[in-house]
Each structure stands twice: as C-alpha cells, then as structure tokens.
Design an enzyme around this catalytic site. Sequence first.
Site, PDB file in Angstrom:
ATOM      1  N   TRP A   1     -68.397  81.989  78.205  1.00 43.62           N
ATOM      2  CA  TRP A   1     -67.076  82.088  78.432  1.00 43.62           C
ATOM      3  C   TRP A   1     -66.030  81.542  77.116  1.00 43.62           C
ATOM      4  O   TRP A   1     -64.664  81.852  77.120  1.00 43.62           O
ATOM      5  CB  TRP A   1     -66.342  81.190  79.512  1.00 43.62           C
TER       6      TRP A   1
ATOM      7  N   ALA B   1     -69.832  85.076  82.106  1.00 43.14           N
ATOM      8  CA  ALA B   1     -69.735  83.718  82.533  1.00 43.14           C
ATOM      9  C   ALA B   1     -68.527  83.996  83.903  1.00 43.14           C
ATOM     10  O   ALA B   1     -67.711  84.875  83.802  1.00 43.14           O
ATOM     11  CB  ALA B   1     -68.957  82.710  81.652  1.00 43.14           C
TER      12      ALA B   1
ATOM     13  N   GLY C   1     -75.565  80.793  75.163  1.00 44.47           N
ATOM     14  CA  GLY C   1     -75.118  79.809  76.422  1.00 44.47           C
ATOM     15  C   GLY C   1     -76.036  78.454  76.140  1.00 44.47           C
ATOM     16  O   GLY C   1     -76.269  78.062  75.180  1.00 44.47           O
ATOM     17  N   SER C   2     -76.248  77.805  77.224  1.00 46.29           N
ATOM     18  CA  SER C   2     -76.734  76.543  77.456  1.00 46.29           C
ATOM     19  C   SER C   2     -78.236  76.636  76.918  1.00 46.29           C
ATOM     20  O   SER C   2     -78.741  77.607  77.527  1.00 46.29           O
ATOM     21  CB  SER C   2     -76.412  75.784  78.472  1.00 46.29           C
TER      22      SER C   2
ATOM     23  N   GLU D   1     -79.177  82.569  71.807  1.00 44.21           N
ATOM     24  CA  GLU D   1     -78.179  81.922  70.850  1.00 44.21           C
ATOM     25  C   GLU D   1     -77.754  80.646  71.621  1.00 44.21           C
ATOM     26  O   GLU D   1     -77.017  81.091  72.673  1.00 44.21           O
ATOM     27  CB  GLU D   1     -76.908  82.630  70.255  1.00 44.21           C
ATOM     28  N   LEU D   2     -78.304  79.351  71.514  1.00 43.09           N
ATOM     29  CA  LEU D   2     -77.811  78.324  72.359  1.00 43.09           C
ATOM     30  C   LEU D   2     -77.024  77.232  71.626  1.00 43.09           C
ATOM     31  O   LEU D   2     -76.090  77.810  71.003  1.00 43.09           O
ATOM     32  CB  LEU D   2     -79.234  77.696  72.872  1.00 43.09           C
TER      33      LEU D   2
ATOM     34  N   CYS E   1     -70.096  76.928  69.763  1.00 43.87           N
ATOM     35  CA  CYS E   1     -71.521  76.444  69.198  1.00 43.87           C
ATOM     36  C   CYS E   1     -71.588  76.223  67.617  1.00 43.87           C
ATOM     37  O   CYS E   1     -72.187  75.280  67.110  1.00 43.87           O
ATOM     38  CB  CYS E   1     -72.528  77.622  69.441  1.00 43.87           C
TER      39      CYS E   1
ATOM     40  N   GLU F   1     -74.700  67.797  72.603  1.00 46.11           N
ATOM     41  CA  GLU F   1     -73.704  68.750  71.915  1.00 46.11           C
ATOM     42  C   GLU F   1     -72.345  68.134  72.515  1.00 46.11           C
ATOM     43  O   GLU F   1     -72.223  67.902  73.635  1.00 46.11           O
ATOM     44  CB  GLU F   1     -74.087  70.119  72.122  1.00 46.11           C
TER      45      GLU F   1
END
Length: 464
Positions: free
Chosen positions: A136, A162, A212-213, A234-235, A268, A368
Amino acid sequence: MPIATVNPANGETLKTYDALGAEEIERRLATAESTFRDYRTTSFAERARLLHRAADLLDEERDDIGRVMATEMGKPVKQARAEAAKCAKSMRWYADHAEELLADEEPADFDVKDSGASRVLVRYRPLGPVLAVMPWNFPLWQVVRFAAPALMAGNVGLLKHASNVPQTALYLEDLFRRAGFPEGCFQTLLIGAGAVEGIVRDPRVKAATLTGSEPAGRAVASVAGDEVKKTVLELGGSDPFVVMPSADVDRAARTAVTARVQNNGQSCIAAKRFIVHTDVFDAFAERFTAGMKALKVGDPLAEDTDIGPLSTEQGRGDLEELVDDAVESGATVLCGGERPEGFTEHGWYYAPTILTDITPEMRVHQEETFGPVATLYRAADLDEAVALANDTPFGLSSNVWTTDEAEADRFVRDLEAGGVFFNGMTASHPAFPFGGVKRSGYGRELSGHGIREFCNITTVWHGA
C-alpha cells in the site's frame, strides 16, 4: 484485513468491497491466459502506443488519483501527485526503450567451428500471466514498475493489491483498459491473502513478484518454489545513511530529513539508520534534530502538510512498540517519541522521532522502523561505520556522504546492499536496477535487468 478504504486521518471507513469468489477468479485467470496467446504476438510499436496512452491519461488524472491515494493510505497529497507523475514518466521510458532492451543478442566471441553453428542468437520471449502481490505504501508506483516492463515484454498482469487501497487498485485496471490494452492484459483481483496460494499454484500463472514484508515474501516464494516458478521479491529495508568528516554536513542533514520521512517514513528505501562519524556527529545531530522538529504534521489533503498519518492503526502500534522498547532499554529521544500534540484522539499519527544511544539488544537495532523514526549512531572511524551499516538482516540500499574517493571505493566494495548512493538520498528511476540482498529479497526491478526478469531467455541455434 477487510478490503476497504479506511481514511487513516480519522479512522472512517469510506468504502468496502466483497472479495472475488472462486468462479470469478477462474474466469479472470482464463481471460488472462486467452489474452496472452494473442497479446504476446503484438509488436513493440503497438505496445508502446498503448503504454504512452496510459501515461497521458495518468498525467491528466494525477490530481484526482492523488487525492484517492492520500485518502486511502495517508501520504501528503503533494507527494501523491508526484508519485503519479513518476509513474507516467516510467511508462514512457519503458515504451521508448523496451524494444532496444529486449533486442536479439549475439553471443560475444562466437566461434563457428567450436559451436558447430552458423548463427546463434539470444531472444527474450514473454512468459505469460504474472501475478503481482503489491503493498500500500506507493500504491501506484509499486504496481507500475512491474506492469510497465511486463506489458512491454508481452506478458499480462494479475494484481493482488493491498486490501487497504482497493480504489487505487481498481483505478489501475481501468487505466490500462481505457488506454486500449486488450481485455485481460491487466486485471485487478480483489482477494484476501488466503486466495494467493491457489493463484500462484495455478498452471496458467507463470511467475510471481512481491513487494512487501518478509513473511509475505517467504510465503509466496515457498509456494512458487514448490511449483518451480520464477519469483522476484523486494522486501524490507533498513538503509544506512553514513556521514563522514569530508561531507557537507548542512546538506547531509537537510537531505537526511527528507530521506527519513518521505511517504510518512513508510518506504523500504527510506534511510532509517543514521551513522555519523564522531568528528561531525554533534553538528549533524543538531541540524538533523532541528529539521525533524520543523516538519508539519497534519491532514494529508492539505498542501502544506509534511507528515500525514501512518496507513493503519496496527502500523502505528508496531512503531510505538519499537520506540517504547528502545526507550525502556536506555535510548535517548532527541525529538518526538510520541503521538503528536493535537492528534492523540483521532487518526494514526506519530511524531517525527530521533533515537540515539542505540544498543544491539534493542529491537529497533535489527527491525525495520516503518514510520518517521530515525536511529542515530556515532562511528569512531571508517571500519566502524561499515560494520554498523552492515549490522542488519536487510540489504536494500544505502546512502554515503563523503568526498574522499578512497572511502567511496571502500563503501562500494564492502556495503551489503543493492545500491550505494553518494551525497544524495536513495531514489528509484526506470533506468536503474532496483533490488536488494540478504532479507531484502532477490531479483531486480526496473532497467533492462527488470524487464528481463519475466522473460524466457531463449537460445536460437542454426546449424553450420
């Protein structure tokens, strides 16, 4: 999480949506497969024409979609408009460069006698329907940086966005449809997380990408691995922002504020850990703290707002837990550390915060911080700066402020990250590869590397 628009500035639920049922999911998967069979044969010129049209529409509508994004996830509306403009720019970049990026290649130093071939080519061919599971925080950009190269490569897209940005998700499907892309080229699937596994396992879906996570990435990657399907992840990120004695400290401190709080700190690639050489630590800390204190927290729809609310109540709660844990363990709060005055009764706001005196046992040292919270470290020398920068499970990007070429070479050699940005903040651009190492994921988005991720790299061999 229900599929709904909930205004994070006041907690009001504005719209709710029913999740797609099994029959509708099946219809959409069938449409994606059918559309791909024809769309993959279209010319680059035709794909580019359609993508340019989508970019033009997005530019025309950036004010409206900007307000939708600000209302759905809380980013300041001026940043939302900028996000829409960036998406349009990236669409045009891929429309103009995809054919060159995917042109047939001849292997270097090709030897006819050694290979037994008269001619060998490498050709990039599309894979098919690709599932994108997107977050999101940049509800347009995260999707477009997948969709633009995927569509230009001849793939078709399925979007599971999301659940708190459904209006933006539906807008994207409508945008590509109105631009003239064939029905089924890009479809938004309003589904819950529980439906993702079945779609990844469906044989018509050829690959998946997720931003995301870390837990979400592990879940999708494990299912895709079981099905032997390509994924790009891509975390999270906990990017270092290193300031050495040769740096322009004033400029570094001003940039540090923007680098930490862009998108309300929910990025991120936002700088999160500020590692400053002891010789310039005090000067940087003073300027950085003053800059954070000067930010205006307010309504994301107001033009003068710098910091809006966090996207969800849960997100603010998670951030508060990290700050409280650090303070209880001895961290010093230079500013913030609480819900801002005037926003304690409504909305999911958190004050711009700087923590220092961080120790390894604090959760904030390893986890994070997804919000406007910075951790500030003092480094005695170059070796300690590199060690602190790498002391994280993440490795997305990094920022280094130095004018010493030997130092710069050392940072490029030793930093464990997918990018090193000198004397400026990390940013994404369609021409630059984007991605990380360690628990920040694998694969690359954007640039030629990104468009080739979801291609069948085919060797074409002709006998002598």
